[in-house]
Design a protein around this motif. Structure first.
Motif, PDB file in Angstrom:
ATOM      1  N   ALA A  65     -42.128   4.613 -17.013  1.00  0.00           N
ATOM      2  CA  ALA A  65     -43.391   4.110 -17.613  1.00  0.00           C
ATOM      3  C   ALA A  65     -43.032   4.462 -19.248  1.00  0.00           C
ATOM      4  CB  ALA A  65     -44.430   5.245 -17.386  1.00  0.00           C
ATOM      5  N   GLU A  66     -42.311   5.349 -19.316  1.00  0.00           N
ATOM      6  CA  GLU A  66     -42.003   5.560 -21.095  1.00  0.00           C
ATOM      7  C   GLU A  66     -41.083   4.392 -21.286  1.00  0.00           C
ATOM      8  OE1 GLU A  66     -40.126   9.534 -21.694  1.00  0.00           O
ATOM      9  OE2 GLU A  66     -42.061  10.352 -20.873  1.00  0.00           O
ATOM     10  N   ALA A  67     -40.056   4.232 -20.692  1.00  0.00           N
ATOM     11  CA  ALA A  67     -38.989   3.190 -21.183  1.00  0.00           C
ATOM     12  C   ALA A  67     -39.895   1.758 -21.127  1.00  0.00           C
ATOM     13  CB  ALA A  67     -37.943   3.287 -20.315  1.00  0.00           C
ATOM     14  N   THR A  68     -40.660   1.502 -20.160  1.00  0.00           N
ATOM     15  CA  THR A  68     -41.348   0.032 -20.182  1.00  0.00           C
ATOM     16  C   THR A  68     -42.218  -0.106 -21.385  1.00  0.00           C
ATOM     17  OG1 THR A  68     -41.686   0.227 -17.794  1.00  0.00           O
ATOM     18  CG2 THR A  68     -42.886  -1.220 -18.806  1.00  0.00           C
ATOM     19  N   VAL A  69     -42.748   0.942 -21.894  1.00  0.00           N
ATOM     20  CA  VAL A  69     -43.704   0.934 -23.072  1.00  0.00           C
ATOM     21  C   VAL A  69     -42.726   0.418 -24.070  1.00  0.00           C
ATOM     22  CG1 VAL A  69     -45.229   1.958 -24.656  1.00  0.00           C
ATOM     23  CG2 VAL A  69     -45.480   2.232 -22.141  1.00  0.00           C
ATOM     24  N   HIS A  70     -41.854   1.288 -24.125  1.00  0.00           N
ATOM     25  CA  HIS A  70     -40.521   1.320 -25.393  1.00  0.00           C
ATOM     26  C   HIS A  70     -40.070  -0.291 -25.217  1.00  0.00           C
ATOM     27  CE1 HIS A  70     -37.929   2.412 -28.450  1.00  0.00           C
ATOM     28  NE2 HIS A  70     -36.919   1.781 -27.883  1.00  0.00           N
ATOM     29  N   LEU A  71     -39.651  -0.513 -24.168  1.00  0.00           N
ATOM     30  CA  LEU A  71     -39.119  -1.886 -24.212  1.00  0.00           C
ATOM     31  C   LEU A  71     -39.943  -3.022 -24.454  1.00  0.00           C
ATOM     32  CD1 LEU A  71     -36.503  -3.508 -23.123  1.00  0.00           C
ATOM     33  CD2 LEU A  71     -37.623  -3.423 -20.771  1.00  0.00           C
ATOM     34  N   MET A  72     -41.310  -2.882 -23.846  1.00  0.00           N
ATOM     35  CA  MET A  72     -42.162  -4.067 -24.533  1.00  0.00           C
ATOM     36  C   MET A  72     -42.577  -3.990 -25.889  1.00  0.00           C
ATOM     37  SD  MET A  72     -43.111  -6.104 -21.964  1.00  0.00           S
ATOM     38  CE  MET A  72     -41.670  -6.034 -21.151  1.00  0.00           C
ATOM     39  N   LYS A  73     -42.563  -2.717 -26.401  1.00  0.00           N
ATOM     40  CA  LYS A  73     -42.727  -2.920 -28.127  1.00  0.00           C
ATOM     41  C   LYS A  73     -41.501  -3.388 -28.687  1.00  0.00           C
ATOM     42  CE  LYS A  73     -46.388   0.711 -28.657  1.00  0.00           C
ATOM     43  NZ  LYS A  73     -46.411   1.994 -28.371  1.00  0.00           N
ATOM     44  N   GLU A  74     -40.305  -2.964 -28.186  1.00  0.00           N
ATOM     45  CA  GLU A  74     -39.252  -3.346 -29.193  1.00  0.00           C
ATOM     46  C   GLU A  74     -38.592  -4.796 -28.762  1.00  0.00           C
ATOM     47  OE1 GLU A  74     -38.246  -1.118 -31.661  1.00  0.00           O
ATOM     48  OE2 GLU A  74     -40.123   0.026 -31.223  1.00  0.00           O
ATOM     49  N   GLN A  75     -38.479  -5.040 -27.693  1.00  0.00           N
ATOM     50  CA  GLN A  75     -37.757  -6.121 -27.057  1.00  0.00           C
ATOM     51  C   GLN A  75     -38.450  -7.090 -25.783  1.00  0.00           C
ATOM     52  OE1 GLN A  75     -34.424  -3.480 -26.119  1.00  0.00           O
ATOM     53  NE2 GLN A  75     -33.183  -5.261 -26.879  1.00  0.00           N
ATOM     54  N   GLY A  76     -39.880  -6.856 -26.265  1.00  0.00           N
ATOM     55  CA  GLY A  76     -40.764  -7.511 -25.004  1.00  0.00           C
ATOM     56  C   GLY A  76     -40.564  -8.982 -24.811  1.00  0.00           C
ATOM     57  N   GLN A  77     -40.420  -9.807 -25.941  1.00  0.00           N
ATOM     58  CA  GLN A  77     -40.295 -11.012 -25.758  1.00  0.00           C
ATOM     59  C   GLN A  77     -39.017 -11.429 -25.137  1.00  0.00           C
ATOM     60  OE1 GLN A  77     -40.925 -13.026 -29.610  1.00  0.00           O
ATOM     61  NE2 GLN A  77     -43.080 -12.285 -29.552  1.00  0.00           N
ATOM     62  N   GLN A  78     -37.978 -10.848 -25.369  1.00  0.00           N
ATOM     63  CA  GLN A  78     -36.642 -11.010 -24.726  1.00  0.00           C
ATOM     64  C   GLN A  78     -36.667 -10.655 -23.154  1.00  0.00           C
ATOM     65  OE1 GLN A  78     -33.011  -8.998 -26.387  1.00  0.00           O
ATOM     66  NE2 GLN A  78     -32.091  -9.920 -24.857  1.00  0.00           N
ATOM     67  N   ALA A  79     -37.451  -9.516 -22.931  1.00  0.00           N
ATOM     68  CA  ALA A  79     -37.287  -9.043 -21.517  1.00  0.00           C
ATOM     69  C   ALA A  79     -38.339  -9.780 -20.714  1.00  0.00           C
ATOM     70  CB  ALA A  79     -37.941  -7.503 -21.628  1.00  0.00           C
ATOM     71  N   SER A 109     -33.940 -10.364 -12.403  1.00  0.00           N
ATOM     72  CA  SER A 109     -35.214 -10.257 -13.644  1.00  0.00           C
ATOM     73  C   SER A 109     -34.656  -9.479 -14.811  1.00  0.00           C
ATOM     74  CB  SER A 109     -36.175  -9.109 -12.725  1.00  0.00           C
ATOM     75  OG  SER A 109     -36.837  -8.597 -13.620  1.00  0.00           O
ATOM     76  N   THR A 110     -34.963 -10.436 -15.928  1.00  0.00           N
ATOM     77  CA  THR A 110     -34.331  -9.829 -17.172  1.00  0.00           C
ATOM     78  C   THR A 110     -35.072  -8.490 -17.315  1.00  0.00           C
ATOM     79  OG1 THR A 110     -34.826 -12.192 -17.840  1.00  0.00           O
ATOM     80  CG2 THR A 110     -34.205 -10.886 -19.559  1.00  0.00           C
ATOM     81  N   PHE A 111     -36.402  -8.411 -16.973  1.00  0.00           N
ATOM     82  CA  PHE A 111     -36.942  -7.084 -17.346  1.00  0.00           C
ATOM     83  C   PHE A 111     -36.436  -5.856 -16.719  1.00  0.00           C
ATOM     84  CE2 PHE A 111     -40.839  -4.593 -15.811  1.00  0.00           C
ATOM     85  CZ  PHE A 111     -40.795  -3.805 -16.983  1.00  0.00           C
ATOM     86  N   THR A 112     -36.182  -6.048 -15.458  1.00  0.00           N
ATOM     87  CA  THR A 112     -35.629  -4.902 -14.710  1.00  0.00           C
ATOM     88  C   THR A 112     -34.148  -4.664 -15.302  1.00  0.00           C
ATOM     89  OG1 THR A 112     -34.748  -6.117 -12.647  1.00  0.00           O
ATOM     90  CG2 THR A 112     -37.116  -4.902 -12.757  1.00  0.00           C
ATOM     91  N   GLN A 113     -33.404  -5.696 -15.583  1.00  0.00           N
ATOM     92  CA  GLN A 113     -31.986  -5.203 -16.205  1.00  0.00           C
ATOM     93  C   GLN A 113     -32.307  -4.470 -17.369  1.00  0.00           C
ATOM     94  OE1 GLN A 113     -28.981  -8.390 -15.757  1.00  0.00           O
ATOM     95  NE2 GLN A 113     -30.745  -9.655 -15.318  1.00  0.00           N
ATOM     96  N   MET A 114     -33.027  -5.094 -18.274  1.00  0.00           N
ATOM     97  CA  MET A 114     -33.130  -4.238 -19.706  1.00  0.00           C
ATOM     98  C   MET A 114     -33.788  -2.893 -19.505  1.00  0.00           C
ATOM     99  SD  MET A 114     -34.166  -7.629 -22.152  1.00  0.00           S
ATOM    100  CE  MET A 114     -34.068  -6.668 -23.636  1.00  0.00           C
ATOM    101  N   LEU A 115     -34.550  -2.844 -18.669  1.00  0.00           N
ATOM    102  CA  LEU A 115     -35.280  -1.564 -18.447  1.00  0.00           C
ATOM    103  C   LEU A 115     -34.411  -0.471 -17.905  1.00  0.00           C
ATOM    104  CD1 LEU A 115     -38.143   0.085 -18.144  1.00  0.00           C
ATOM    105  CD2 LEU A 115     -38.101  -0.698 -16.074  1.00  0.00           C
ATOM    106  N   LEU A 116     -33.461  -0.896 -16.944  1.00  0.00           N
ATOM    107  CA  LEU A 116     -32.441   0.015 -16.540  1.00  0.00           C
ATOM    108  C   LEU A 116     -31.438   0.249 -17.541  1.00  0.00           C
ATOM    109  CD1 LEU A 116     -31.726   1.573 -13.855  1.00  0.00           C
ATOM    110  CD2 LEU A 116     -29.678   0.097 -13.889  1.00  0.00           C
ATOM    111  N   TYR A 117     -31.186  -0.677 -18.342  1.00  0.00           N
ATOM    112  CA  TYR A 117     -30.154  -0.359 -19.340  1.00  0.00           C
ATOM    113  C   TYR A 117     -30.856   0.639 -20.492  1.00  0.00           C
ATOM    114  CZ  TYR A 117     -27.135  -0.671 -23.082  1.00  0.00           C
ATOM    115  OH  TYR A 117     -26.063  -0.267 -23.902  1.00  0.00           O
ATOM    116  N   GLU A 118     -32.022   0.377 -20.678  1.00  0.00           N
ATOM    117  CA  GLU A 118     -32.602   1.326 -21.596  1.00  0.00           C
ATOM    118  C   GLU A 118     -32.635   2.568 -21.070  1.00  0.00           C
ATOM    119  OE1 GLU A 118     -33.933   0.351 -24.791  1.00  0.00           O
ATOM    120  OE2 GLU A 118     -34.847   2.467 -25.023  1.00  0.00           O
ATOM    121  N   ILE A 119     -32.908   2.676 -19.952  1.00  0.00           N
ATOM    122  CA  ILE A 119     -32.766   4.062 -19.314  1.00  0.00           C
ATOM    123  C   ILE A 119     -31.585   4.900 -19.150  1.00  0.00           C
ATOM    124  CG2 ILE A 119     -33.468   5.439 -17.110  1.00  0.00           C
ATOM    125  CD1 ILE A 119     -35.899   3.523 -16.890  1.00  0.00           C
TER     126      ILE A 119
END
Ligand SMILES: Cc1ncc(COP(=O)(O)O)c(C=O)c1O
Length: 397
Positions: free
Chosen positions: A51-65, A270-280
């Motif tokens: 949940a935390e990483a999703t919010v962070h990802l959307m704020k910081e790199q949301g368009q790419q994700a 999925s770009t989103f899940t790849q970036m989310l997992l990397y973020e974590i």
């Protein structure tokens, strides 16, 4: 009305509905204790951190994700995977790694790029049902080689290699379904045989990081010096299967073919899940989380082993896995696991009869008296109750 059934491709003839899927329907019955699926324990999924990483990802790199991305996969995640395998002795760069939508997609795409109708594929007996199904759809024929407590029997493997299979499919760690682990000596022998007979290896290793006792052993890809191994990995068991993130690692030329096949299948994972997992993962969370998973599953494995000791009748044996999610029970020859299954469902406990893991085209070996038990999903207080019910079903009541 359209006659759809005349229009299916020939290759679908051999593809049956998965026995496991059918059986899993029965496990939805209320009150059933299920050792049937291969599911992780959902109560330890890291939902907060996601949940935390999703919010962070959307704020910081949301368009790419949220945008389309490359078929190859998110480069930082591929580098993370190459580093992880290199720590185990492999020698990979980012160009050797592709992200897949679960390792199941890797198996399918290997079929797509390598299997012509009636090609022989060498598999372990028993083997992972999902791989058998994936390659059946490409009209593969299977030759199977038995396993024992140290993994595939290398003498029989050498005999089987004389019939020139297209590749061999090896599950080195805590094998699904039997829970056994390939010894170091056999690992080295398999790599040598691969070279001698010029038969490449597909190494499928979803459970290697879930070891509860003993020393980690090097993957085949780390022992090979001839570009003979395609390695499949996944975050399904070390993080969460719902993200559908896996990978293949192997020789660049094969990886490029693989990429072309993947493009036609889903453009990219999925770009989103790849970036989310990397973020974590990038700051080491997975190492920490793995300790928790190991602790929880080791406890469940131990409870299941103790309960089997207590409740199984004479003549029943089982494997003692060093890790992973499964163990394999062998009933006396005269018994049919399918009959036990029917009684077990009445007793409100479920498992998968072993015959599901034996390739149909390799007739003569049916595994009629075996069963697979999963120990990761049922809560600890349910495991002994379930095994006691299973013991009664085996005794005939
Ligand atoms: C041996 C093996 N390979 C591949 C898979 C597929 O895993 P996923 O597609 O979730 O990565 C599984 C899943 O249980 C498995 O046991």
């Amino acid at each position: 009305m359209t006659t759809w059934n005349k229009r299916y491709a020939k290759r679908m003839d051999g593809v049956n509905s998965s026995i496991i899927r059918e059986l899993l329907k029965l496990t939805q019955i209320p009150g059933i204790i299920s050792f049937a699926g291969g599911l992780p324990a959902p109560e330890i999924f890291p939902t907060e951190i996601c949940a935390e990483a999703t919010v962070h990802l959307m704020k910081e790199q949301g368009q790419q994700a949220l945008q389309y991305s490359t078929t190859e996969g998110y480069a930082p995640l591929r580098q993370f995977i190459a580093d992880k395998l290199n720590k185990m002795g492999a020698n990979l760069t980012v160009d050797n790694v592709r992200i897949t939508s679960g390792s199941q997609q890797g198996l399918d795409l290997i079929g797509k790029i390598m299997v012509d109708p009636h090609d022989k594929i060498l598999v372990e007996r028993p083997s992972y049902l999902g791989a058998l199904q994936a390659w059946q759809a490409y009209q593969a024929d299977f030759i199977s080689v038995p396993i024992d407590n140290d993994g595939i029997d290398v003498d029989k493997l050498e005999e089987a290699l004389q019939s020139k299979p297209k590749f061999m499919y090896i599950l080195p760690n805590f094998q699904n379904p039997a829970g056994v682990t390939l010894s170091l000596e056999r690992r080295k022998k398999i790599v040598a045989l691969s070279k001698q007979y010029d038969v490449p290896i597909i190494e499928d290793d979803p459970y290697g990081e879930l070891r509860y006792e003993g020393e980690d052993l090097p993957p085949l890809i780390a022992l090979d010096e001839d570009d003979s191994v395609m390695y499949l990995g996944t975050f399904s068991k070390t993080f969460a299967p719902g993200l559908r993130l896996g990978w293949v690692a192997g020789p660049e030329s094969v990886i490029q073919k693989f990429t072309m096949a993947k493009q036609g299948a889903d453009l990219h994972t999925s770009t989103f899940t790849q970036m989310l997992l990397y973020e974590i993962a990038k700051d080491g969370f997975l190492d920490e989380h793995r300790q928790l998973i190991r602790r929880v599953y080791k406890e469940r494995r131990d409870i299941m082993l103790d309960s089997l000791e207590k409740h199984m009748p004479e003549g029943v044996t089982w494997t003692r896995p060093f890790g992973g999610l499964f163990l394999w029970v062998t009933l006396p020859e005269t018994m049919q696991a399918r009959d036990v299954f029917d009684r077990a469902i009445k007793n409100k406990v479920a498992f998968v009869p072993g015959y599901a893991f034996f390739p149909e085209s390799d007739s003569g070996y049916t595994g009629h008296n075996s069963m697979r038990l999963n120990f990761s999903n049922a809560a600890p207080d349910k495991i002994e109750i379930g095994i006691e019910r299973l013991g009664r079903a085996i005794r005939g009541s």
